[in-house]
Design an enzyme around this catalytic site. Sequence first.
Site, mmCIF file in Angstrom:
data_model
loop_
_atom_site.group_PDB
_atom_site.id
_atom_site.type_symbol
_atom_site.label_atom_id
_atom_site.label_comp_id
_atom_site.label_asym_id
_atom_site.label_seq_id
_atom_site.Cartn_x
_atom_site.Cartn_y
_atom_site.Cartn_z
ATOM 1 N N LYS A 188 0.773 -1.026 0.049
ATOM 2 C CA LYS A 188 0.161 -0.073 -0.304
ATOM 3 C C LYS A 188 0.766 1.310 -0.216
ATOM 4 O O LYS A 188 2.054 1.283 0.542
ATOM 5 C CB LYS A 188 -0.595 -0.373 1.001
ATOM 6 C CG LYS A 188 -2.005 -1.143 1.000
ATOM 7 C CD LYS A 188 -3.379 -1.289 2.595
ATOM 8 C CE LYS A 188 -3.791 -2.116 2.600
ATOM 9 N NZ LYS A 188 -4.822 -1.823 0.898
ATOM 10 N N GLU A 222 -12.688 -3.894 10.861
ATOM 11 C CA GLU A 222 -14.004 -4.291 9.931
ATOM 12 C C GLU A 222 -15.309 -4.682 10.303
ATOM 13 O O GLU A 222 -15.147 -5.566 10.676
ATOM 14 C CB GLU A 222 -13.067 -5.696 9.262
ATOM 15 C CG GLU A 222 -11.092 -5.920 9.086
ATOM 16 C CD GLU A 222 -10.758 -6.964 7.729
ATOM 17 O OE1 GLU A 222 -11.352 -6.894 7.038
ATOM 18 O OE2 GLU A 222 -10.680 -8.030 8.795
ATOM 19 N N ASP A 241 -4.905 -14.983 11.129
ATOM 20 C CA ASP A 241 -4.897 -13.887 10.013
ATOM 21 C C ASP A 241 -3.986 -12.871 9.968
ATOM 22 O O ASP A 241 -4.101 -11.857 8.863
ATOM 23 C CB ASP A 241 -6.787 -14.043 9.998
ATOM 24 C CG ASP A 241 -6.541 -13.685 8.504
ATOM 25 O OD1 ASP A 241 -6.040 -13.783 7.269
ATOM 26 O OD2 ASP A 241 -7.674 -12.686 8.396
ATOM 27 N N HIS A 246 -0.706 -8.628 8.883
ATOM 28 C CA HIS A 246 -0.419 -7.685 8.189
ATOM 29 C C HIS A 246 -0.239 -6.201 10.176
ATOM 30 O O HIS A 246 0.683 -5.455 9.645
ATOM 31 C CB HIS A 246 -2.419 -7.399 8.634
ATOM 32 C CG HIS A 246 -2.781 -7.946 7.186
ATOM 33 N ND1 HIS A 246 -1.998 -8.210 6.266
ATOM 34 C CD2 HIS A 246 -3.373 -8.537 6.939
ATOM 35 C CE1 HIS A 246 -1.990 -9.548 5.367
ATOM 36 N NE2 HIS A 246 -4.161 -8.918 5.644
ATOM 37 N N LYS A 332 -12.995 -9.021 13.015
ATOM 38 C CA LYS A 332 -14.709 -8.732 12.277
ATOM 39 C C LYS A 332 -15.522 -8.360 12.309
ATOM 40 O O LYS A 332 -15.920 -8.249 14.165
ATOM 41 C CB LYS A 332 -14.759 -10.064 11.688
ATOM 42 C CG LYS A 332 -14.012 -10.359 11.028
ATOM 43 C CD LYS A 332 -13.941 -10.615 9.343
ATOM 44 C CE LYS A 332 -12.782 -11.163 8.849
ATOM 45 N NZ LYS A 332 -12.090 -10.487 7.795
#
Length: 485
Positions: A188, A222, A241, A246, A332
Amino acid sequence: MTNDLPPHVLVLFGATGDLASRKLFPGLYRLAQDGRLPEHLAVIGSGRRSPGTDEEFRDHVREALEKFVGEVDEELAGPLLERITFVTSSADDGKDLAQAVRDAEDKILEEAGCLLGDVRRLLYLSVPPSAVESMVGMLAEEDLVDRSRLVAEKPFGTDLASARALDAVLRDAFEEGQIFRIDHFLGKEAVQNILALRFANGLFEPAWNRHTIESVQIDVPEKLTVEGRGSFYEGTGCLRDMVTTHLCQLLGFVALEDPHAYRESAIRAAKAAVFGAVRVLDPDRVVFGQYDGYRDEPDVADDSDVETFVAIEVWIDNDRWRDVPFYLRTGKALAEGRRTITIRFHDPRHRWLKPEDGGTPAPNELVIELADDPRIAIDVRAKRPGPDMALVEGVFRLDLVGDAPGSDPLEAYERLLLDVMRGDRTLFISSGEVERLWEICQPVLDRRPETQPYEQGSWGPQDAVDLPLGGWRLGNHPPDRSFKS
C-alpha cells in the site's frame, strides 16, 4: 509506456478462487492499462477443478474484472484475456501443467526471438498453508523450479513449529532469493509513505521516540463479517490471519530505525532489529473476542471459541521505544472499516493554557489513514480569537493524492506483482521475520485468552475498549474528526 521486463509465464494456483478474482486478475488488468506488463506474457490458471474450456475460464476472468475493476476497456482486456488459459493440476499430477508451461515458453521464444534463459516463471501459490508442501513437491518433481520466482501467501504456518517446517519445505526446493512471501499491506502506498513521512521531514523524526510519544495505536477494524469464510476462520482465527502478518508488519514500519537506503537488505535489516527488540506477548494483555452470530455462519462449529477480534498491548525494549505501549486492534463485524495508525504525544503540561470549556485538553495526535488515497492529520491547539486566552482544537490535514498532481499510485497487489516480475523483494517478508513474529505471538497460542462475545457493530469486548490508557482514537467520544470536512 514501455518497460524492460523480461518475458514471463505466470502460473496462478487457485485461479478460480476469491483472491484471484478480487485482486490478482484486476491487478494484471491495471498493469496492462498502465503499460507495465511484460511485452511477452502467458498466464496459466490452475487448480484441481476445471472451469471448462479456456473460453469459459476467460469469461470467468472477464466477470471478475467487470465486478472489481468496473468498466472494462475491451481493447485492453481482449489481448490480455487471449494470453490466459487454464490447466488442471494437483499435488499428485502436474504433468499437464508442466507441458503447458513449456508450450507457453516455446510460443514466447518464437514471438520474442529470445533465448529460453531469458524467460522467467512466476509461480503464485494462492492455496492454504496445508497444501503448500505437496504443491512445492510437485513443482520440483516436474522441473518447474528453474528460472522461477515463487509467491507464497500468508499465513506462513499456524504457529512457530509449522512456520519452521513450511520454511524448510520451501527452501528444500527453492533458493531463498526465489521466494516472495507476500503481505499485501506492505504494497500500500500509505504504508510506504510512513518511511517518507518520518525520514524526509525534520518535523517528525526528532520527535519519533519515547521522550515525545506517549503511545502508538495500530487499528484495523473491519465492518464485514467472515462472509462465507467460516471454514477458513475456524482453522485460522484472527490472530493468525491479521496480527502475525499485517499488524505486526505495520508495527515494524512505524518503529524501525533509519534504514539508510530503500533497498531489500536495508529495510529487512531495520525491521529485523525492531522485531528482535519486541517483547514476547503477555496473554494477560491480549483480548480475544467473537461477534454475536459467528457460530451461525456456514462451516462454523456450534461451540466454536475461535476469535474474530484481537486487541494486544506490545512493548519494544530498545532505546527509542522503551516504556511506550503499542496497541494493536483488529476484528470482524465492528463499527467501522478503517486502517489507522495513531501516534499519541505526551501532554506538554502547560496548565495555564486550557480549553475554552475549562476541561482537560485531549492529547495531540498524528493520525495516518492507510486508505488507497493516503491521508494524514495532526491535532493541534490554538488560541480562539477574542479577548481571553482560551484554546480551541484544530486539525492540519494532508491529502497526499490531491496534493500531488500527476501522481500514479498503484493498488497493493498491482505493486507487488510488478515487484515480483522485477525481482525486487524489498516489500516482501524474510523467513527470519516470519519466525521471529511467531516467537513473539507463541505465548498467546500456548495460553489462549478467553474468547469474549461482542455485539456486531460495536468496538469489541469492553476489556479491549479499556486496554489503552486514555482510550482508542477510533470509537472514542467525541468521534474522530480528522478527515471530516
